[in-house]
Design an enzyme around this catalytic site. Structure first.
Site, PDB file in Angstrom:
ATOM      1  CE  LYS A  83      -4.445   0.873   2.560  1.00 16.81           C
ATOM      2  NZ  LYS A  83      -4.909   0.871   3.649  1.00 16.81           N
TER       3      LYS A  83
HETATM    4  O1  G3P Z   1      -7.924   1.449   5.546  1.00 21.68           O
HETATM    5  C1  G3P Z   1      -8.098   2.700   5.347  1.00 21.68           C
HETATM    6  C2  G3P Z   1      -9.643   3.212   5.629  1.00 21.68           C
HETATM    7  O2  G3P Z   1     -10.588   2.286   5.510  1.00 21.68           O
HETATM    8  C3  G3P Z   1      -9.765   4.057   6.892  1.00 21.68           C
HETATM    9  O3  G3P Z   1     -10.968   4.180   7.310  1.00 21.68           O
HETATM   10  O4  G3P Z   1     -12.723   4.910   8.894  1.00 21.68           O
HETATM   11  O5  G3P Z   1     -10.234   5.427   9.428  1.00 21.68           O
HETATM   12  O6  G3P Z   1     -11.403   6.472   7.757  1.00 21.68           O
HETATM   13  P1  G3P Z   1     -11.206   5.259   8.385  1.00 21.68           P
END
Ligand code: G3P
Length: 217
Positions: A83
């Site tokens: 990533k």
């Molecule tokens: O892995 C990246 C993403 O899914 C993070 O989500 O909820 O921290 O915005 P969030």
């Protein structure tokens, strides 16, 4: 639509893997920190539980160091997907890694033009963050629609991996648009099964079954 679990929690990943509903896992530095585990060790363990792609994120900001980190991460297992952030150095790293046969997930995508660049860099996946987009007054699902349109216009093979999924409506809308993958926290994935009429239906059927006095076994 493929489902990835957005977590580095081994117990959750094992439990979801047993349902047969998850096709991969995504992690990020925050999720690794939350797990309290060593990055390399926990990633190796996750790669052993699921067959599909497991995203492991570099933390360097320059291409050269990103490549060194990716070199170490991709040795963990064949299903590691590197990533990288959506920056020029991240895209350069993406091109170098995919040309070499390594899966790459270009993350932190917040515009359709950024997604266009990720596709041009040969990304395996692009991760638009719908929840964080919504949080900041933008329309996360419009972003997914725009990326779908652009990728279809040019037959790009990069898969749209909807990330920062917060609730069932995000999953539904992403599926209607035709996103290739969505990654969500385990509780959001499990929550998709819930419906009050399913629960009521089971209750009614079992009540009548009890009254029938029969048993299957
Ligand atoms: O892995 C990246 C993403 O899914 C993070 O989500 O909820 O921290 O915005 P969030």
């Amino acid at each position: 639509m493929k489902f990835f679990a957005d977590t580095a929690d081994i117990a959750d990943i094992r439990d979801l893997a047993e349902t047969g509903l998850i096709d991969g896992v995504t992690t990020n530095p925050s999720l690794i920190h939350k797990s309290g585990r060593d990055f390399i060790e926990v990633t190796r363990e996750i790669c052993g539980i699921v067959d599909g792609p497991v995203s492991a994120e570099v933390v360097a900001l320059d291409h050269e160091t990103m490549m060194k980190e990716a070199e170490k991460l991709r040795k963990i297992a064949d299903n590691v997907c590197i990533k990288v952030p959506l920056t020029l150095d991240g895209l350069k790293t993406c091109r170098a890694l995919t040309d070499d046969g390594t899966m790459v997930n270009v993350t932190l995508c917040f515009s359709a033009n950024q997604a266009l660049l990720a596709a041009k860099a040969g990304a395996t996946f692009v991760s638009p963050f719908v929840g964080r987009h919504d949080d900041n007054g933008f329309d996360g699902m419009q972003l997914i629609s725009d990326i779908r349109l652009i990728y279809d216009n040019y037959d790009f093979e990069t898969e749209i991996l909807v990330a920062s999924v917060r609730h069932a409506t995000h999953v539904l809308e992403a599926a209607k648009i035709g996103a290739d993958v969505m990654t969500a926290p385990p509780k959001v994935i499990r929550g998709l099964v819930n419906h009050v009429l399913t629960d009521k239906g089971i209750e009614g059927f079992l009540k009548d079954w009890d009254s029938s006095g029969q048993s299957i076994l």
